[in-house]
Scaffold this motif. Structure first.
Motif, PDB file in Angstrom:
ATOM      1  N   LEU A 128      48.856  48.870  35.696  1.00 34.43           N
ATOM      2  CA  LEU A 128      48.158  49.589  36.762  1.00 34.43           C
ATOM      3  C   LEU A 128      46.949  48.797  37.244  1.00 34.43           C
ATOM      4  N   PHE A 129      46.184  48.237  36.320  1.00 31.50           N
ATOM      5  CA  PHE A 129      45.003  47.438  36.678  1.00 31.50           C
ATOM      6  C   PHE A 129      45.415  46.229  37.517  1.00 31.50           C
ATOM      7  N   TRP A 130      46.336  45.439  37.012  1.00 39.25           N
ATOM      8  CA  TRP A 130      46.732  44.197  37.684  1.00 39.25           C
ATOM      9  C   TRP A 130      47.500  44.467  38.967  1.00 39.25           C
ATOM     10  N   GLY A 131      48.373  45.470  38.955  1.00 33.16           N
ATOM     11  CA  GLY A 131      49.110  45.816  40.169  1.00 33.16           C
ATOM     12  C   GLY A 131      48.183  46.318  41.264  1.00 33.16           C
ATOM     13  N   SER A 132      47.213  47.136  40.879  1.00 32.83           N
ATOM     14  CA  SER A 132      46.243  47.651  41.844  1.00 32.83           C
ATOM     15  C   SER A 132      45.406  46.523  42.433  1.00 32.83           C
ATOM     16  N   LEU A 133      44.984  45.606  41.590  1.00 34.89           N
ATOM     17  CA  LEU A 133      44.183  44.476  42.057  1.00 34.89           C
ATOM     18  C   LEU A 133      44.997  43.599  43.009  1.00 34.89           C
ATOM     19  N   LEU A 134      46.250  43.384  42.687  1.00 34.52           N
ATOM     20  CA  LEU A 134      47.127  42.587  43.551  1.00 34.52           C
ATOM     21  C   LEU A 134      47.326  43.274  44.904  1.00 34.52           C
ATOM     22  N   VAL A 135      47.594  44.562  44.885  1.00 30.62           N
ATOM     23  CA  VAL A 135      47.775  45.319  46.128  1.00 30.62           C
ATOM     24  C   VAL A 135      46.473  45.304  46.938  1.00 30.62           C
ATOM     25  N   ALA A 136      45.353  45.508  46.265  1.00 31.20           N
ATOM     26  CA  ALA A 136      44.060  45.531  46.947  1.00 31.20           C
ATOM     27  C   ALA A 136      43.772  44.199  47.645  1.00 31.20           C
ATOM     28  N   LEU A 137      44.018  43.093  46.961  1.00 32.47           N
ATOM     29  CA  LEU A 137      43.770  41.782  47.558  1.00 32.47           C
ATOM     30  C   LEU A 137      44.753  41.493  48.700  1.00 32.47           C
TER      31      LEU A 137
END
Length: 166
Positions: A128-137
């Motif tokens: 969730l952390f890494w996926g969210s960061l990827l989507v956000a960027l």
């Protein structure tokens, strides 16, 4: 990088005609990728450090934003310094080239991290952390391209730094 007729004259010197159409869009995408690189390094580092240290969400975001600006400006300052410009002048070029782009990218990616339920509280091993960061960027990139396109069309933003890239 190959010379393009819309950006160089037959002597290899910069041609200062404004970019238009596809050339302008390509330049905006390139500038935004450059911005994304610095922002992503700082953002990821800040999020990882803040999360690992158990900092509050606000402190983690502040750290990530500060590091995004440091790395974003740093990636612009280095080639400008190599062109022979003094540090103060190179810093001025970086500020002019990247401030709006980094600001938009940071507002968007941090806002997305905050609105995705649980993203800021997920641990470093959480998808969730890494996926969210990827989507956000990724979303920040898409929303920042038109900003850079408008700036470059006016001879501002990253167009300023390109004066010193040889």
């Amino acid at each position: 990088m190959a010379d393009h007729p819309e950006t160089h004259d037959h002597h290899g010197h910069a041609d200062h005609r404004p970019l238009t159409g596809r050339a302008l869009t390509r330049s905006a995408i390139s500038a935004t990728l450059h911005c994304l690189t610095g922002c992503a390094i700082g953002e990821v580092l800040g999020m990882v450090i803040g999360t690992a240290l158990g900092l509050s969400n606000v402190a983690t975001i502040v750290l990530a934003v500060v590091l995004a600006f440091v790395f974003g400006y740093g990636l612009t300052i280095l080639p400008v310094l190599r062109s022979g410009l003094a540090f103060g002048a190179a810093l001025g070029v970086a500020l002019a080239a990247d401030t709006l782009s980094i600001t938009v990218m940071e507002i968007v990616d941090n806002l997305i991290m905050v609105v995705i339920p649980g993203a800021m509280d997920a641990g470093l091993t959480s998808p969730l952390f890494w996926g969210s960061l990827l989507v956000a960027l990724a979303i920040a990139f898409v929303l920042t391209v038109p900003v850079n396109r408008a700036l470059i069309a006016r001879g501002k933003g990253h167009a300023v730094a390109h004066e010193y890239h040889h």
